[in-house]
Design an enzyme around this catalytic site. Structure first.
Site, PDB file in Angstrom:
ATOM      1  N   ARG A  28      -7.829  -6.980  -9.482  1.00  0.00           N
ATOM      2  CA  ARG A  28      -6.920  -7.504 -10.510  1.00  0.00           C
ATOM      3  C   ARG A  28      -7.769  -8.309 -11.481  1.00  0.00           C
ATOM      4  O   ARG A  28      -8.938  -8.554 -11.225  1.00  0.00           O
ATOM      5  CB  ARG A  28      -5.814  -8.362  -9.879  1.00  0.00           C
ATOM      6  CG  ARG A  28      -6.343  -9.511  -9.055  1.00  0.00           C
ATOM      7  CD  ARG A  28      -5.223 -10.359  -8.462  1.00  0.00           C
ATOM      8  NE  ARG A  28      -5.828 -11.396  -7.610  1.00  0.00           N
ATOM      9  CZ  ARG A  28      -5.144 -12.274  -6.903  1.00  0.00           C
ATOM     10  NH1 ARG A  28      -3.827 -12.257  -6.915  1.00  0.00           N
ATOM     11  NH2 ARG A  28      -5.756 -13.181  -6.180  1.00  0.00           N
ATOM     12  N   CYS A  41     -10.111  -7.451 -20.344  1.00  0.00           N
ATOM     13  CA  CYS A  41     -10.704  -8.328 -21.354  1.00  0.00           C
ATOM     14  C   CYS A  41      -9.611  -8.875 -22.275  1.00  0.00           C
ATOM     15  O   CYS A  41      -8.806  -8.113 -22.812  1.00  0.00           O
ATOM     16  CB  CYS A  41     -11.708  -7.511 -22.152  1.00  0.00           C
ATOM     17  SG  CYS A  41     -12.181  -8.279 -23.691  1.00  0.00           S
ATOM     18  N   ASN A  73      -1.008 -14.388 -14.151  1.00  0.00           N
ATOM     19  CA  ASN A  73      -1.315 -15.071 -12.894  1.00  0.00           C
ATOM     20  C   ASN A  73      -2.752 -15.579 -12.902  1.00  0.00           C
ATOM     21  O   ASN A  73      -3.682 -14.790 -13.073  1.00  0.00           O
ATOM     22  CB  ASN A  73      -1.128 -14.098 -11.715  1.00  0.00           C
ATOM     23  CG  ASN A  73      -1.150 -14.801 -10.379  1.00  0.00           C
ATOM     24  OD1 ASN A  73      -0.150 -15.385  -9.965  1.00  0.00           O
ATOM     25  ND2 ASN A  73      -2.287 -14.772  -9.710  1.00  0.00           N
ATOM     26  N   GLU A  74      -2.912 -16.853 -12.748  1.00  0.00           N
ATOM     27  CA  GLU A  74      -4.238 -17.481 -12.612  1.00  0.00           C
ATOM     28  C   GLU A  74      -5.278 -16.924 -13.576  1.00  0.00           C
ATOM     29  O   GLU A  74      -6.238 -16.261 -13.160  1.00  0.00           O
ATOM     30  CB  GLU A  74      -4.732 -17.351 -11.162  1.00  0.00           C
ATOM     31  CG  GLU A  74      -3.916 -18.155 -10.180  1.00  0.00           C
ATOM     32  CD  GLU A  74      -4.556 -18.232  -8.786  1.00  0.00           C
ATOM     33  OE1 GLU A  74      -5.419 -17.401  -8.476  1.00  0.00           O
ATOM     34  OE2 GLU A  74      -4.185 -19.143  -8.024  1.00  0.00           O
ATOM     35  N   CYS A  99     -16.147 -12.634 -20.791  1.00  0.00           N
ATOM     36  CA  CYS A  99     -16.442 -11.202 -20.809  1.00  0.00           C
ATOM     37  C   CYS A  99     -17.509 -10.955 -21.865  1.00  0.00           C
ATOM     38  O   CYS A  99     -17.526 -11.606 -22.907  1.00  0.00           O
ATOM     39  CB  CYS A  99     -15.150 -10.449 -21.125  1.00  0.00           C
ATOM     40  SG  CYS A  99     -15.406  -8.720 -21.538  1.00  0.00           S
ATOM     41  N   CYS A 105     -18.243  -7.955 -23.440  1.00  0.00           N
ATOM     42  CA  CYS A 105     -18.113  -6.628 -24.052  1.00  0.00           C
ATOM     43  C   CYS A 105     -18.255  -6.699 -25.573  1.00  0.00           C
ATOM     44  O   CYS A 105     -18.297  -7.778 -26.156  1.00  0.00           O
ATOM     45  CB  CYS A 105     -16.784  -5.982 -23.649  1.00  0.00           C
ATOM     46  SG  CYS A 105     -15.363  -6.569 -24.575  1.00  0.00           S
ATOM     47  N   CYS A 155     -15.525  -8.598 -27.417  1.00  0.00           N
ATOM     48  CA  CYS A 155     -15.692 -10.044 -27.332  1.00  0.00           C
ATOM     49  C   CYS A 155     -16.779 -10.504 -28.308  1.00  0.00           C
ATOM     50  O   CYS A 155     -16.638 -11.517 -28.970  1.00  0.00           O
ATOM     51  CB  CYS A 155     -16.033 -10.468 -25.902  1.00  0.00           C
ATOM     52  SG  CYS A 155     -14.573 -10.406 -24.841  1.00  0.00           S
ATOM     53  N   GLU A 175       2.258 -22.100  -5.801  1.00  0.00           N
ATOM     54  CA  GLU A 175       1.828 -21.474  -4.543  1.00  0.00           C
ATOM     55  C   GLU A 175       1.311 -22.595  -3.651  1.00  0.00           C
ATOM     56  O   GLU A 175       0.278 -23.183  -3.941  1.00  0.00           O
ATOM     57  CB  GLU A 175       0.714 -20.449  -4.785  1.00  0.00           C
ATOM     58  CG  GLU A 175       1.144 -19.284  -5.648  1.00  0.00           C
ATOM     59  CD  GLU A 175       0.010 -18.275  -5.885  1.00  0.00           C
ATOM     60  OE1 GLU A 175      -0.975 -18.292  -5.141  1.00  0.00           O
ATOM     61  OE2 GLU A 175       0.131 -17.499  -6.839  1.00  0.00           O
ATOM     62  N   TRP A 191      -9.394 -14.025   3.108  1.00  0.00           N
ATOM     63  CA  TRP A 191      -9.354 -12.640   2.648  1.00  0.00           C
ATOM     64  C   TRP A 191      -9.911 -11.681   3.692  1.00  0.00           C
ATOM     65  O   TRP A 191      -9.262 -10.734   4.076  1.00  0.00           O
ATOM     66  CB  TRP A 191     -10.092 -12.514   1.311  1.00  0.00           C
ATOM     67  CG  TRP A 191      -9.190 -12.783   0.145  1.00  0.00           C
ATOM     68  CD1 TRP A 191      -7.912 -13.267   0.208  1.00  0.00           C
ATOM     69  CD2 TRP A 191      -9.468 -12.572  -1.229  1.00  0.00           C
ATOM     70  NE1 TRP A 191      -7.377 -13.375  -1.056  1.00  0.00           N
ATOM     71  CE2 TRP A 191      -8.317 -12.942  -1.961  1.00  0.00           C
ATOM     72  CE3 TRP A 191     -10.579 -12.093  -1.930  1.00  0.00           C
ATOM     73  CZ2 TRP A 191      -8.254 -12.847  -3.352  1.00  0.00           C
ATOM     74  CZ3 TRP A 191     -10.509 -12.010  -3.314  1.00  0.00           C
ATOM     75  CH2 TRP A 191      -9.352 -12.384  -4.014  1.00  0.00           C
TER      76      TRP A 191
HETATM   77  C1  GLA Z   1      -3.927 -16.977  -5.643  1.00  0.00           C
HETATM   78  C2  GLA Z   1      -3.049 -15.947  -6.290  1.00  0.00           C
HETATM   79  C3  GLA Z   1      -2.145 -15.232  -5.342  1.00  0.00           C
HETATM   80  C4  GLA Z   1      -2.832 -14.928  -4.050  1.00  0.00           C
HETATM   81  C5  GLA Z   1      -3.367 -16.193  -3.447  1.00  0.00           C
HETATM   82  C6  GLA Z   1      -4.046 -15.990  -2.127  1.00  0.00           C
HETATM   83  O1  GLA Z   1      -3.491 -18.245  -5.702  1.00  0.00           O
HETATM   84  O2  GLA Z   1      -2.313 -16.443  -7.362  1.00  0.00           O
HETATM   85  O3  GLA Z   1      -1.716 -14.041  -5.941  1.00  0.00           O
HETATM   86  O4  GLA Z   1      -3.864 -14.035  -4.306  1.00  0.00           O
HETATM   87  O5  GLA Z   1      -4.309 -16.742  -4.332  1.00  0.00           O
HETATM   88  O6  GLA Z   1      -5.303 -15.420  -2.244  1.00  0.00           O
HETATM   89 ZN    ZN Z   2     -14.462  -8.453 -23.549  1.00  0.00          ZN
END
Ligand code: GLA
Ligand code: ZN
Length: 657
Positions: free
Chosen positions: A102, A106, A140-141, A150, A152, A155, A305, A313
Site C-alpha cells: 500500500r 506518488c 490512511n497514514e 518520491c 520520480c 516530483c 487506532e 507483522w
Molecule cells: C497502521 C495502519 C493500519 C494497520 C496498523 C497495524 O496504523 O493504519 O492499517 O496497518 O498500522 O499495522
Molecule cells: Zn513522484
C-alpha cells in the site's frame, strides 16, 4: 464520545456481519471506522463503481446503534490502476516501488491524483445523505512505509515549479543556496535535481552529499505535496458534506509537517501502538506522542487506532497485560483524546497483518481483551461528561519544529546526536515531575516555561515572538546547536548561539563532541557525552561548569535576566537524573507546582479532577485522597498495578460538577 473499533467487513463473510455488529454493541462500541482500504471493491474496474456492500454494513451497524467514520480508500490503489498508468513512486536510487502493499503512489502523479479525485467524489456523492455516517477520514497514514519522499520525474518537475514560486528567479535561488560551492549553479528551474543517489553516501539510512539547502527544500516540498494531495480530497468532500474530516496521523513520525497537515482538517486523529514486535515504548514516549498530536492543532483529538492485542507483522510483540488496554485508553484521554477507536475488531485470517491482534482473536470468540475494553466502555459512559472538551492546564511547552527535525537529520552535528532524543529528554524530565507539558509551537505566552531544545533553523518572525515572550516575563530554555541557521539551512555569520546570543547573554567560544564522558558540577552534578559548548558568559550568570577536559572550570549552563524574563542556556546534554534536576530547578524558579511520584506514575490535574495512571505492574500508594469518579467510592491512595483512576481530590473542587 466516540468509542469504537476499526472494522473490515470485507474480510468476513457477509453472513457474519449481523453477529459481529451485535457483539460490537455488547462491547459498548458506538462507532466503527471502515472503508479505507477498499478501493478495489468500490471500483472493480476503471469507472465501475459499487458501494452496495458498505451501504449494507452501515445499515446493519446502525441497527445496533453504531455509527460510521468513512475512510477514503486512496492508500491502497487497485492493480488496474497500476497497470494502466505509471503511478508508482521511485526511491532515492531511482528504483520503482513494486505494487502489492500500500502507499506506493506518488502524490505528484497526475493519474493518481485524477483517479483519487474521482473515487473520492463518487464516494462523497454516494454517502452524502447517509445519516449513519458521522465523519470522514482522508486516506490512511500519509508517509507510512517510507513513502513521503518520491524521486520520480513528476516530483522533480513539480519541485522545480514549487521552487519557482518561492524564489524570484534562479539566480536568487543560486545565491540563497550557495550554489557556487562545487559549481552547482542552476541556469533554470527546469534544471533542478532531487537529492537522490550520487555515490556519496554519508550515513545510513543514506543521505547523499547534496547541498543542504536543496535537501531541506526537498523535504518541505515533499511534505507540502501530501498536504496538497489531502487538501484536494478535502475540497471534494466539502462539496457534499459538512461532517468533520480527519486523517490518522502517526505520533512522533516527522517526515510530514503535521502542523500544516492538520491545518485543513477539523480534528486530528492518530494511531497508537505502545508495544509491538518492534519493542515496547516507555510510557513517557507515548504520553509525548499524545501531546504532540494534541499540539499540532492545540485541540483535543481522537485515537483512531488504539492497540488492542499483541501486535506485529511477521512476529508478535508481547501481549498487553491485564489492565493495560484500559490504562492506555486513560493515558490517551489524560493527554487530550476525547474518542478512542481500537484496532481492529477481529484479527485477520489472511493478508499481511495476521499477527496484528485485535479485540477478538482469529476465532472471533470474546475473551479477556474484549471484556476489559467492554468494561472501559462502560466506565466511559459515566466519565464522558468530564472528558469531552476538557482541557489540561499546561505549564511548560516543548517546542517541536519539523524544519528542525529535517535540518538536524541533514546535518546531525555528531554521531550520537538525535533531535528527537533531545526533545524527549526534556519532555520526560518534566513528565516525571508531573508537570503538565505541551508539545507544540508558537503561542509562547500561554506557558510559564518554554523549552526550545536545539532550535537551530530560526525564521525571522520567530525570533521576534520569542524575544517578546521573554521581555514580558517568560522563561526560555535554549540548548546547544540553537540559533545558528537561517531558513535556507545556511549558517549565520554570528557568534554562537547566533540569533539567540543576546537573549542568552553568552558567547560560545568553542565546542566539543566529546570522545569520553565529561563531568559537570555546580547547581547540578551531571555527565555529558554528546555535546559540550564552552561558554563565555557576557551578561549571563553561570549555573554549572565543566569538571573535566581542557575546558574544566568553563561555563556549561547559564541563566540570563533579560528585561522581565529569564533565558537559560544549556550547553550540553545531561544524564537522565540530571535532566530531572534541571527541570526541577527551572520550574521551581518559574513557580510551577511539581509532584514527585514513584516511577511509572502519571498524575494529570485537570480543571476539577485528577487522572492517576500506574504504568507499573505492581500496586503503588499515593498521598492523594478523594472520591473516585469511576466507582463513586472513596479513594485511599492505593492504585493497583496497571490501574487508572479519575479522582476528585478532597481538597479540590468536587462541587464544580
Ligand atoms: C497502521 C495502519 C493500519 C494497520 C496498523 C497495524 O496504523 O493504519 O492499517 O496497518 O498500522 O499495522
Ligand atoms: Zn513522484
Amino acid at each position: 464520545m466516540i468509542f469504537g473499533v476499526d472494522y473490515y467487513p470485507e474480510h468476513w463473510d457477509r453472513t457474519e456481519w449481523k453477529n459481529q455488529a451485535k457483539l460490537m454493541r455488547e462491547g459498548n462500541f458506538n462507532t466503527v471506522r471502515m472503508g479505507e482500504f477498499a478501493w478495489k471493491l468500490f471500483e472493480k474496474s476503471e469507472g465501475e463503481f459499487d458501494f452496495s456492500f458498505l451501504d449494507e454494513v452501515i445499515e446493519i451497524l446502525a441497527n445496533e446503534g453504531i455509527k460510521t467514520i468513512l475512510g477514503t480508500p486512496t492508500a491502497a490503489p487497485p492493480k488496474w490502476l497500476a497497470n494502466k498508468y505509471d503511478i508508482l513512486q521511485r526511491d532515492r536510487y531511482g528504483r520503482k516501488r513494486e505494487w502489492g502493499s500500500r502507499r506506493e503512489c506518488c502524490a505528484n502523479n497526475p493519474h493518481y491524483i485524477e483517479k483519487s479525485r474521482i473515487i473520492v467524489e463518487e464516494m462523497a456523492r454516494h454517502f452524502k445523505d447517509n445519516k449513519n455516517v458521522i465523519a470522514w477520514q482522508i486516506d490512511n497514514e500519509f508517509g507510512c512505509h517510507g513513502s513521503t519522499r518520491c524521486f520520480c520525474e513528476n516530483c522533480r518537475r513539480q519541485f522545480g515549479k514549487w521552487l519557482g514560486e518561492k524564489y524570484a528567479d534562479i539566480n536568487e535561488l543560486n545565491k540563497k543556496w550557495g550554489s557556487v560551492f562545487w559549481s552547482l549553479d542552476y541556469d533554470s528551474f527546469d534544471d533542478i535535481i532531487l537529492p537522490g543517489y550520487n555515490s556519496c553516501e554519508i550515513e545510513y539510512p543514506p543521505n547523499f552529499a547534496h547541498n543542504p539547502s536543496l535537501d531541506l527544500e526537498f523535504r518541505r516540498f515533499s511534505s507540502d505535496s501530501w498536504v496538497k494531495y489531502q487538501k484536494m480530497q478535502i475540497d471534494i468532500l466539502r462539496k457534499y458534506t459538512n461532517l468533520p474530516i480527519t486523517h490518522n496521523f502517526m505520533g512522533h513520525f516527522s517526515d510530514i509537517d503535521y502542523y500544516k497537515l492538520a491545518e485543513d482538517l477539523d480534528f486530528v486523529s492518530w494511531d497508537n501502538y505502545p508495544d509491538t514486535q518492534w519493542g515496547a515504548a516507555e510510557y513517557e514516549h507515548i504520553s509525548m506522542a499524545h501531546e504532540n498530536m494534541r499540539g499540532v492543532k492545540n485541540k483535543n483529538f481522537i485515537v483512531m487506532e488504539e492497540q488492542s492485542g499483541p501486535c506485529g507483522w511477521d512476529r508478535v510483540g508481547s501481549t498487553p497485560r491485564p489492565g493495560q488496554l484500559r490504562l492506555w485508553t486513560y493515558q490517551a484521554i489524560a493527554h487530550g483524546a476525547e474518542g478512542i477507536v481500537y484496532f481492529r475488531f477481529r484479527t485477520a485470517l489472511f493478508g499481511m497483518e495476521q499477527y496484528w491482534y485485535g479485540v477478538l482473536d482469529h476465532d472471533g470468540v470474546p475473551r479477556r481483551r474484549f471484556y476489559e475494553i467492554q468494561k472501559t466502555g462502560e466506565e466511559l459512559k459515566k466519565l464522558e461528561k468530564y472528558i469531552v472538551s476538557a482541557k489540561n492546564n499546561y505549564d511548560a511547552l516543548i517546542v517541536k519544529s519539523y524544519d528542525n527535525v529535517w535540518g538536524h537529520e541533514i546535518k546531525r552535528h555528531t554521531e550520537k546526536y538525535d533531535y528527537y532524543n533531545l526533545l524527549y529528554s526534556y519532555y520526560k524530565a518534566n513528565a516525571d515531575l508531573n508537570i503538565c507539558t505541551a508539545v507544540s509551537c508558537g503561542d509562547y505566552e500561554k506557558y510559564k516555561v518554554v523549552y526550545m531544545p536545539s532550535y537551530n533553523i530560526v525564521e525571522k518572525e520567530e525570533i521576534n515572538k520569542i524575544e517578546e515572550y521573554v521581555k514580558n516575563g517568560g522563561v526560555l530554555v535554549l540548548t546547544f546547536r540553537s540559533g545558528t541557521r537561517n531558513t535556507y539551512n545556511n549558517i549565520v555569520p554570528l557568534p554562537v548561539p547566533g540569533v539567540f546570543a543576546e537573549l542568552a547573554g553568552i558567547e560560545v567560544e568553542e565546542f566539543d563532541a566529546p570522545r569520553r564522558e565529561v563531568t559537570i558540577c555546580g547547581e547540578i552534578d551531571a555527565t555529558s557525552k554528546i555535546w559540550c559548548d564552552i561558554i563565555k558568559p557576557v551578561s549571563a550568570k553561570t549555573l554549572c561548569t565543566y569538571g573535566s577536559e581542557y575546558y574544566k572550570g568553563k561555563a556549561a549552563i547559564t541563566v540570563n535576566e533579560y528585561e522581565k524574563g529569564k533565558v537559560y542556556y544549556v550547553g550540553c546534554d545531561l544524564d537522565e537524573p540530571a535532566m530531572k534536576k534541571l527541570a526541577a530547578l527551572i520550574s521551581n524558579a518559574a513557580g510551577i507546582a511539581m509532584i514527585e511520584a514513584p516511577k511509572g506514575i502519571e498524575i494529570i490535574r485537570r480543571d476539577a479532577y485528577t487522572i492517576l495512571l500506574n504504568h507499573n505492574e505492581y500496586e503503588v500508594s499515593l498521598p492523594i485522597k478523594g472520591k473516585s469518579l469511576i466507582s463513586g467510592k472513596d479513594f485511599d491512595g492505593r492504585l493497583e498495578g496497571y490501574g487508572a483512576e479519575f479522582i476528585c481530590e478532597d481538597d479540590y473542587m468536587y462541587e464544580k460538577y
